[in-house]
Enzyme design. Structure first.
Site, PDB file in Angstrom:
ATOM      1  N   PRO A  10       0.826  -1.213   0.000  1.00 44.50           N
ATOM      2  CA  PRO A  10       0.000   0.000   0.000  1.00 44.50           C
ATOM      3  C   PRO A  10       0.853   1.251   0.000  1.00 44.50           C
ATOM      4  CG  PRO A  10      -0.877  -1.583   1.542  1.00 44.50           C
ATOM      5  CD  PRO A  10       0.423  -2.153   1.055  1.00 44.50           C
ATOM      6  N   CYS A  11       0.395   2.277  -0.743  1.00 40.94           N
ATOM      7  CA  CYS A  11       1.243   3.433  -1.022  1.00 40.94           C
ATOM      8  C   CYS A  11       1.017   4.608  -0.090  1.00 40.94           C
ATOM      9  CB  CYS A  11       1.002   3.911  -2.459  1.00 40.94           C
ATOM     10  SG  CYS A  11      -0.690   4.495  -2.749  1.00 40.94           S
TER      11      CYS A  11
END
Length: 417
Positions: free
Chosen positions: A106-107
């Site tokens: 996840p960014c």
């Protein structure tokens, strides 16, 4: 474990392992859609959120039967750390059988648009990613993340750049690596979406993948009947509210949109498999804006420059309380699609975009149906991943397809470096 026992429960007997991949941190499945279109075959996908996995499950597992899925793994959402803990030996047994592991953690903890917290727990998933790679040891790796993944975090102990950490870890495992910051708007995706793309390979040149990717993009777009630079209007012009409305099939008290005439190659491409469809387009539900919000959007349409992000400090309109907002320019690309729907205003109608319009700008085909809530707020955001968020967090399928094709071309070239 041999290939026969791996797939015997589904009646599949792979004679070519070249196209076999695993999608980790899969989200709602954007990356897998593209790899499927490029000719890859999925083994399984790892996604911890129930809402996002329900979308992937509905479209790619049940509808398209894209994933072979091993008999030792239940078809459900998984946290990658639990998967590693519970199925360590089964994952080790995949060594030599998997060509590609695709996906990135996840960014949000790395994004320059967010709080960029070095202590964000999601950042620790980078180590989980390396653990997974070390167990499976695929021939190739396709890693995607935000541009901020390349920017140092600073604290009292010094600096830490996660992109360098990943590359060093992969090189210790025997991989050659190459990375680029890629603007996906140059590959037919109608948004200015810059992403960190890392390719790692054991026996081939990862640099060659980027060369092939760029070399093939004009032909790819031509063959698809689209432009390299797709505009917002080309993407969503057939979804305007004036094209027609009907009761929303999944939300009482809301209206949904129907198709207008497809007037661009991109619209026709997105509507493949939907040629004879009538009625409400999936996830094309219009928001019930208040009178004040409609008035604000009308002011924005009249006074705000198209395609430029404005904030309350710009004093262009009264009553703007959002952190920032962009009125879309129909003749250019959209800014990066995110999980926050009220950051974008339609180019000619006083409203925010629907989930389907976000999905079009992300290049999801219209047959791809989204599941779960449309939005969520407050503390629920910590656990829920509604439709807008699923779309905003995804890898654009149209770009993923081109990456998948470039990877196959290099892997099949026979040139080992």
């Amino acid at each position: 474990m041999n290939l026969v026992s791996l797939y015997s429960d589904m009646g599949h007997f792979m004679t070519k392992k070249q196209n076999l991949y695993i999608d980790i941190f899969a989200g709602c499945g954007g990356l897998s859609v593209g790899l499927m279109e490029a000719g890859w075959t999925g083994l399984f996908a790892v996604e911890k959120n129930k809402d996002a996995f329900s979308t992937l499950n509905y479209n790619l597992i049940n509808k398209k039967m894209h994933f072979l899925w091993p008999n030792w793994l239940e078809k459900k959402e998984y946290d990658i750390n639990e998967l590693i803990k519970d199925y360590e030996q089964e994952l080790r047994d995949l060594q030599g059988k998997i060509t590609l592991v695709a996906g990135g953690p996840p960014c949000q903890g790395f994004s320059m648009a967010g709080k960029r917290d070095k202590n964000d727990q999601r950042n620790k998933l980078v180590k989980s990613y390396i653990k997974f790679i070390k167990l499976v040891m695929p021939e190739a790796i396709f890693f995607e993340n935000v541009h901020g993944f390349t920017v140092n975090f600073k604290d009292k102990k010094g600096t830490k750049k996660y992109s360098s950490y990943v590359e060093r870890a992969l090189k210790r495992l025997g991989y050659k690596t190459s990375h680029q910051i890629v603007d996906m708007s140059e590959y037919g995706v109608p948004q200015k979406r810059k992403r960190f793309i890392l390719v790692a390979m054991k026996n081939h040149s990862p640099k060659e993948v980027f060369f092939v990717l760029e070399k093939n993009r004009e032909k790819f777009c031509h063959d698809k009947g689209i432009n390299n630079k797709t505009t917002v209007y080309e993407a969503i012009g057939d979804l305007e509210k004036k094209c027609g409305i009907c009761p929303s099939p999944d939300t009482k008290g809301f209206k949904a949109g129907i198709y207008g005439k497809a007037e661009s190659g991109y619209q026709r491409l997105m509507r493949q498999e939907m040629e004879d469809f009538t009625g409400a387009v999936d996830s094309h539900r219009f928001v019930n804006h208040s009178k004040d919000t409609i008035a604000l959007h009308e002011d924005l349409l009249e006074h705000a420059p198209k395609g430029k992000r404005i904030t309350p400090k710009d004093h262009i309109v009264d009553g703007l309380k959002r952190r920032g907002v962009t009125v879309l320019d129909p003749y250019s690309q959209a800014p990066t699609i995110t999980s926050i729907p009220d950051e974008l205003v339609h180019y000619c109608e006083p409203r925010i975009l629907t989930v389907r319009e976000h999905a079009r700008i992300q290049s999801f085909p219209d047959w791809y149906e989204f599941k779960g809530k449309y939005t969520s707020g407050g503390v629920r955001r910590r656990k829920e991943v509604p439709r807008y968020t699923q779309v905003g967090n995804a890898v654009p399928p149209l770009f993923a397809e081109q990456m998948g094709m470039a990877l196959l071309e290099v892997l099949n070239s026979g040139q080992k470096k």
